[in-house]
Scaffold this active site. Structure first.
Site, PDB file in Angstrom:
ATOM      1  N   GLY A 133      44.797  34.165  38.594  1.00  0.00           N
ATOM      2  CA  GLY A 133      44.102  33.427  39.649  1.00  0.00           C
ATOM      3  C   GLY A 133      43.706  32.043  39.181  1.00  0.00           C
TER       4      GLY A 133
ATOM      5  N   LYS B 270      46.752  27.123  43.156  1.00  0.00           N
ATOM      6  CA  LYS B 270      47.538  27.464  44.357  1.00  0.00           C
ATOM      7  C   LYS B 270      47.157  26.560  45.528  1.00  0.00           C
ATOM      8  CE  LYS B 270      45.933  31.638  44.111  1.00  0.00           C
ATOM      9  NZ  LYS B 270      45.247  31.602  42.822  1.00  0.00           N
ATOM     10  N   GLY B 271      45.838  26.301  45.674  1.00  0.00           N
ATOM     11  CA  GLY B 271      45.374  25.462  46.781  1.00  0.00           C
ATOM     12  C   GLY B 271      46.029  24.097  46.739  1.00  0.00           C
TER      13      GLY B 271
ATOM     14  N   GLY C 233      38.939  31.064  45.877  1.00  0.00           N
ATOM     15  CA  GLY C 233      38.414  29.714  46.043  1.00  0.00           C
ATOM     16  C   GLY C 233      39.549  28.762  45.755  1.00  0.00           C
ATOM     17  N   HIS C 234      40.028  28.080  46.787  1.00  0.00           N
ATOM     18  CA  HIS C 234      41.184  27.197  46.637  1.00  0.00           C
ATOM     19  C   HIS C 234      40.729  25.757  46.861  1.00  0.00           C
ATOM     20  CE1 HIS C 234      44.077  30.755  47.682  1.00  0.00           C
ATOM     21  NE2 HIS C 234      43.302  30.986  46.645  1.00  0.00           N
TER      22      HIS C 234
ATOM     23  N   GLN D 103      44.298  34.987  44.526  1.00  0.00           N
ATOM     24  CA  GLN D 103      44.239  35.659  43.217  1.00  0.00           C
ATOM     25  C   GLN D 103      45.560  35.455  42.456  1.00  0.00           C
ATOM     26  OE1 GLN D 103      42.957  37.823  46.096  1.00  0.00           O
ATOM     27  NE2 GLN D 103      41.200  36.535  45.678  1.00  0.00           N
TER      28      GLN D 103
ATOM     29  N   THR E 120      32.353  31.376  42.197  1.00  0.00           N
ATOM     30  CA  THR E 120      31.087  31.853  41.609  1.00  0.00           C
ATOM     31  C   THR E 120      30.501  30.887  40.578  1.00  0.00           C
ATOM     32  OG1 THR E 120      32.330  33.037  39.916  1.00  0.00           O
ATOM     33  CG2 THR E 120      31.734  34.284  41.893  1.00  0.00           C
ATOM     34  N   GLY E 121      31.233  29.843  40.209  1.00  0.00           N
ATOM     35  CA  GLY E 121      30.720  28.892  39.221  1.00  0.00           C
ATOM     36  C   GLY E 121      30.720  29.438  37.799  1.00  0.00           C
ATOM     37  N   ARG E 122      31.268  30.657  37.598  1.00  0.00           N
ATOM     38  CA  ARG E 122      31.269  31.227  36.248  1.00  0.00           C
ATOM     39  C   ARG E 122      32.237  30.457  35.347  1.00  0.00           C
ATOM     40  NH1 ARG E 122      32.797  37.363  37.392  1.00  0.00           N
ATOM     41  NH2 ARG E 122      34.112  36.326  38.919  1.00  0.00           N
TER      42      ARG E 122
ATOM     43  N   ASP F 296      48.215  17.868  32.676  1.00  0.00           N
ATOM     44  CA  ASP F 296      47.406  16.739  32.180  1.00  0.00           C
ATOM     45  C   ASP F 296      46.221  17.200  31.328  1.00  0.00           C
ATOM     46  OD1 ASP F 296      46.723  17.706  34.905  1.00  0.00           O
ATOM     47  OD2 ASP F 296      44.899  16.542  34.544  1.00  0.00           O
TER      48      ASP F 296
HETATM   49  P1  GDP Z   1      43.461  28.307  43.086  1.00  0.00           P
HETATM   50  O1  GDP Z   1      42.446  29.387  43.234  1.00  0.00           O
HETATM   51  O2  GDP Z   1      44.727  28.796  42.458  1.00  0.00           O
HETATM   52  O3  GDP Z   1      43.710  27.548  44.363  1.00  0.00           O
HETATM   53  O4  GDP Z   1      42.847  27.274  42.047  1.00  0.00           O
HETATM   54  P2  GDP Z   1      41.352  26.676  42.072  1.00  0.00           P
HETATM   55  O5  GDP Z   1      41.265  25.667  43.142  1.00  0.00           O
HETATM   56  O6  GDP Z   1      40.337  27.769  42.038  1.00  0.00           O
HETATM   57  O7  GDP Z   1      41.280  26.031  40.633  1.00  0.00           O
HETATM   58  C1  GDP Z   1      42.198  25.073  40.245  1.00  0.00           C
HETATM   59  C2  GDP Z   1      41.432  23.798  39.889  1.00  0.00           C
HETATM   60  O8  GDP Z   1      42.328  22.934  39.245  1.00  0.00           O
HETATM   61  C3  GDP Z   1      40.917  23.029  41.094  1.00  0.00           C
HETATM   62  O9  GDP Z   1      39.700  22.407  40.752  1.00  0.00           O
HETATM   63  C4  GDP Z   1      41.995  21.975  41.341  1.00  0.00           C
HETATM   64  O10 GDP Z   1      41.475  20.797  41.947  1.00  0.00           O
HETATM   65  C5  GDP Z   1      42.421  21.695  39.931  1.00  0.00           C
HETATM   66  N1  GDP Z   1      43.823  21.298  39.750  1.00  0.00           N
HETATM   67  C6  GDP Z   1      44.929  21.741  40.395  1.00  0.00           C
HETATM   68  N2  GDP Z   1      46.034  21.188  39.862  1.00  0.00           N
HETATM   69  C7  GDP Z   1      45.593  20.381  38.861  1.00  0.00           C
HETATM   70  C8  GDP Z   1      46.263  19.553  37.921  1.00  0.00           C
HETATM   71  O11 GDP Z   1      47.476  19.451  37.874  1.00  0.00           O
HETATM   72  N3  GDP Z   1      45.474  18.873  37.021  1.00  0.00           N
HETATM   73  C9  GDP Z   1      44.122  18.968  37.020  1.00  0.00           C
HETATM   74  N4  GDP Z   1      43.444  18.282  36.128  1.00  0.00           N
HETATM   75  N5  GDP Z   1      43.466  19.753  37.903  1.00  0.00           N
HETATM   76  C10 GDP Z   1      44.199  20.454  38.789  1.00  0.00           C
HETATM   77  P1  IMO Z   2      41.784  32.638  43.613  1.00  0.00           P
HETATM   78  O1  IMO Z   2      42.491  32.920  44.915  1.00  0.00           O
HETATM   79  C1  IMO Z   2      40.287  34.181  39.833  1.00  0.00           C
HETATM   80  C2  IMO Z   2      38.707  38.261  39.858  1.00  0.00           C
HETATM   81  C3  IMO Z   2      37.230  38.458  39.614  1.00  0.00           C
HETATM   82  C4  IMO Z   2      37.254  39.800  38.920  1.00  0.00           C
HETATM   83  C5  IMO Z   2      38.349  40.554  39.667  1.00  0.00           C
HETATM   84  C6  IMO Z   2      37.847  41.450  40.782  1.00  0.00           C
HETATM   85  O2  IMO Z   2      40.803  31.539  43.685  1.00  0.00           O
HETATM   86  O3  IMO Z   2      42.781  32.500  42.511  1.00  0.00           O
HETATM   87  P2  IMO Z   2      36.864  40.984  43.210  1.00  0.00           P
HETATM   88  O4  IMO Z   2      35.662  40.201  43.648  1.00  0.00           O
HETATM   89  O5  IMO Z   2      38.159  40.508  43.776  1.00  0.00           O
HETATM   90  O6  IMO Z   2      36.694  42.470  43.364  1.00  0.00           O
HETATM   91  O7  IMO Z   2      36.927  40.741  41.617  1.00  0.00           O
HETATM   92  O8  IMO Z   2      39.186  39.548  40.217  1.00  0.00           O
HETATM   93  N1  IMO Z   2      39.055  37.345  40.956  1.00  0.00           N
HETATM   94  C7  IMO Z   2      39.551  36.115  40.785  1.00  0.00           C
HETATM   95  N2  IMO Z   2      39.752  35.409  39.659  1.00  0.00           N
HETATM   96  N3  IMO Z   2      40.633  33.672  41.027  1.00  0.00           N
HETATM   97  C8  IMO Z   2      40.450  34.378  42.155  1.00  0.00           C
HETATM   98  O9  IMO Z   2      40.906  33.962  43.369  1.00  0.00           O
HETATM   99  C9  IMO Z   2      39.849  35.641  42.075  1.00  0.00           C
HETATM  100  N4  IMO Z   2      39.496  36.589  42.990  1.00  0.00           N
HETATM  101  C10 IMO Z   2      39.030  37.632  42.279  1.00  0.00           C
HETATM  102  O10 IMO Z   2      36.708  37.448  38.783  1.00  0.00           O
HETATM  103  O11 IMO Z   2      37.697  39.654  37.593  1.00  0.00           O
HETATM  104 MG    MG Z   3      40.461  29.748  42.761  1.00  0.00          MG
END
Ligand code: GDP
Ligand code: IMO
Ligand code: MG
Length: 427
Positions: free
Chosen positions: A12, A16-17, A40-41, A223, A300-302, A332
Site C-alpha cells: 500500500g 497509486k493516487g 488514503g490516496h 491497499q 492515520t499519520g502513523r 526522487d
Molecule cells: P497511495 O495510497 O498508493 O495512493 O499512496 P499515498 O498517497 O498514500 O502515498 C504516496 C505519497 O507519495 C503521497 O504523499 C504522494 O503525494 C507521494 N508521491 C507519489 N509519487 C511520488 C514521487 O514520485 N515522488 C515523491 N517524492 N512523492 C511521491
Molecule cells: P492505500 O490504499 C497502507 C494496512 C493497515 C494494517 C492492515 C489492515 O492508501 O494504499 P485495515 O484497517 O485495512 O483492517 O488494516 O492494512 N492498510 C494500509 N496500509 N495503505 C493502505 O491503503 C492501507 N489500508 C490498510 O495499516 O496493517
Molecule cells: Mg495511501
C-alpha cells in the site's frame, strides 16, 4: 485498450493516487472496486494537495466519470465529508456514481475494530481502526447493510433492528462496552441515504456499458498485493482483495473484459501497520528515507516502516496480479544515496528461495539476499525523459526490470502530476 487495472504491488501507499490521477487524463471512467476509507490516496496538482479516501482519484478531471463500485465498503459520513471537501475546493462531483450493493461501514464496525485490536494486544494487526475488517466480516456473514438499504427506510428499519440486537449483545456482553442507540443510528443513516440518493446507481451496468462502447475504464486499486486477504501476509492483511482479481468481483465486470494490469511500486518499500517485512531498515538510513520521503500514513499519520526494494515480493505481485508492467514511483526520494540495494532472493534455513514463500512462518524468518547498485548524486525531480536520468538511475530501473521480469512503464519523480515520465502508452 479499454479496461486497465492499476494495483498496489507492495504494502500500500505506493503512489497509486498519483499514478491514477496521471492516467485519468486519458480515462472516461475511473472505478474504485475494493477497500474503504482505510485507503488514503494523495494527488497533487498545481501545488494543491487532495487526500482521497473513497472517491476515485479521477475526480479532478472535468469529464471523467467516477464510480465507487460494489466491492467497496462505504462509511457514509466519511464519503459525504469528502464530497463536501471536494466541492469546497471547486471540484465537480456530479459525475460520481455509487453502487447500491456497496456495504455500509457502521459505527459499531469501527468500535469493534478498536476492541478487537485491544484484545489482540501484542498480536494486533495495526489496522487503521476504520471498521473495515468488521464491515467485510458482516458482508461475508450475510448480515451487512448496503447503500441500497439506506434508501428504503422501512426495510432498513427491520434489518438494522436485527443486526443491532446482535451487535449490542456482543458489545455489552463480550466486551463490556456501551451499546448503540437504535433510534439515533436509524435516523442518522436514513439521512445519509437521502444525501447519497442522487449518486446511487447500478454501477456494474454503467461500467460494462462503458467498456462495450470502447470507453477507457481505469480501475483504481486500494491497499496493495501484500495486504490481500488471500495472497498477502495473512493475518497481517486487510479484509478485501487488493490484487487484480478483486477488480472483477468488486466492480461486477467479467475477467475477460480486463485488458491489462499494471502494478504501482515504490522505488524502495514501506509498510504501515504490523507484520513481517524482511527488507526493513531499522537504522539511521531507514529514518533518513522516512524523513526525506515524508513517509507518514495518509489516513492515520502513523510513521511508515521503510526498507529496500524487494524483488521477490514484486515477482510475486507479477504472478498474483498478472502484471504486464510496473509504475515505479518516488525514485526522487533516493537522490543522493551512495548505494542502493535490491533483495533478489531470500535465504531460509540454509536454502536460497527465489519464489515468495508459501507459508507465513517461512516469510517471517527469511533473510534477504541483496544486490548492491550505485546511487546518483543529482536531483532528478525535473527529469521528464528516461534517457535524461542519471546513468545510475537508468541502471537501477534496468536492473529492476531484469530481476522482476516486466518492463517499467512509468516512472514518477515527484508528487506533482507533471513529475512523471510515461514510458508506454498504457491505454
Ligand atoms: P497511495 O495510497 O498508493 O495512493 O499512496 P499515498 O498517497 O498514500 O502515498 C504516496 C505519497 O507519495 C503521497 O504523499 C504522494 O503525494 C507521494 N508521491 C507519489 N509519487 C511520488 C514521487 O514520485 N515522488 C515523491 N517524492 N512523492 C511521491
Ligand atoms: P492505500 O490504499 C497502507 C494496512 C493497515 C494494517 C492492515 C489492515 O492508501 O494504499 P485495515 O484497517 O485495512 O483492517 O488494516 O492494512 N492498510 C494500509 N496500509 N495503505 C493502505 O491503503 C492501507 N489500508 C490498510 O495499516 O496493517
Ligand atoms: Mg495511501
Amino acid at each position: 485498450m479499454s479496461a486497465l487495472v492499476v494495483v498496489g504491488a507492495q504494502w500500500g501507499d505506493e503512489g497509486k493516487g498519483k499514478v491514477i490521477d496521471f492516467l485519468s487524463q486519458q480515462a472516461d471512467v475511473v472505478v474504485r472496486h475494493q477497500g474503504g476509507n482505510n485507503a488514503g490516496h494523495t494527488v497533487v496538482v498545481n501545488d494543491q494537495e487532495f487526500k482521497l479516501h473513497l472517491v476515485p482519484s479521477g475526480i479532478l478531471y472535468p469529464n471523467t466519470w467516477c464510480v465507487i463500485a460494489n466491492g467497496v465498503v462505504i462509511d457514509p459520513k466519511v464519503l459525504l465529508d469528502e464530497l463536501a471537501y471536494l466541492q469546497d475546493r471547486g471540484v465537480d462531483i456530479g459525475r460520481l456514481r455509487i453502487s447500491s450493493k456497496a456495504h455500509v461501514v457502521m459505527p459499531y464496525h469501527a468500535r469493534l475494530d478498536a476492541l478487537n485490536e485491544e484484545r489482540r494486544g501484542q498480536q494486533k494487526i495495526g489496522t487503521t481502526l476504520r471498521g473495515i475488517g468488521p464491515a467485510y466480516m458482516d458482508k461475508a456473514a450475510r448480515v451487512g447493510l448496503r447503500i441500497g438499504d439506506l434508501l428504503h427506510p422501512e426495510e432498513f428499519r427491520d434489518r438494522l433492528g436485527d443486526v443491532l440486537e446482535e451487535k449490542n449483545h456482543v458489545l455489552t456482553r463480550a466486551y463490556g462496552a456501551q451499546p448503540f442507540s437504535f433510534d439515533q443510528l436509524y435516523r442518522t443513516f436514513v439521512d445519509y441515504g437521502s444525501s447519497l440518493r442522487p449518486y446511487v446507481a447500478d454501477t456494474s451496468l454503467l461500467i460494462n456499458q462503458a467498456i462495450d462502447r470502447g470507453d477507457k475504464v481505469l480501475f483504481e486499486g486500494a491497499q496493495g498485493t501484500m495486504l490481500d486477504i488471500d495472497h498477502g501476509t495473512y493475518p497481517f492483511v486487510t479484509s478485501s482483495h487488493p490484487s487484480s482479481g478483486g477488480a472483477a468481483i468488486g466492480a461486477g465486470v467479467g475477467p475477460t473484459k480486463i485488458d491489462r494490469v499494471v502494478g504501482v511500486a515504490k522505488a524502495y518499500a514501506t509498510r504501515v501497520g504490523d507484520g513481517p517485512f524482511p527488507t526493513e531498515l531499522q537504522d539511521a538510513l531507514g529514518e533518513e528515507i522516512r524523513e526525506r520521503g515524508h513517509e507518514y500514513g495518509t489516513t492515520t499519520g502513523r510513521p511508515r516502516r521503510v526498507g529496500w526494494l524487494d524483488a521477490v515480493v514484486l515477482r510475486y505481485a507479477v504472478r498474483i496480479n498478472g502484471l504486464s508492467g510496473l509504475a515505479l514511483t518516488r525514485l526522487d526520494v533516493l537522490d543522493g544515496l551512495d548505494t542502493l540495494k535490491i533483495a533478489t532472493a531470500y535465504r531460509y534455513q540454509g536454502h536460497t528461495l527465489k519464489e515468495f514463500p508459501d507459508t507465513a512462518w517461512e516469510f517471517r524468518d527469511v533473510e534477504p539476499l541483496y544486490e548492491t547498485l550505485a546511487g546518483w548524486d543529482s536531483s532528478i525531480g525535473s527529469t521528464r525523459r528516461r534517457e535524461e536520468l542519471p546513468r545510475q538511475a537508468q541502471q537501477y530501473i534496468e536492473r529492476i526490470e531484469s530481476v522482476v521480469g516486466v518492463p517499467v512503464v512509468l516512472v514518477s519523480v515527484g508528487r506533482e502530476r507533471s513529475h512523471t515520465i510515461p514510458l508506454d502508452d498504457l491505454f
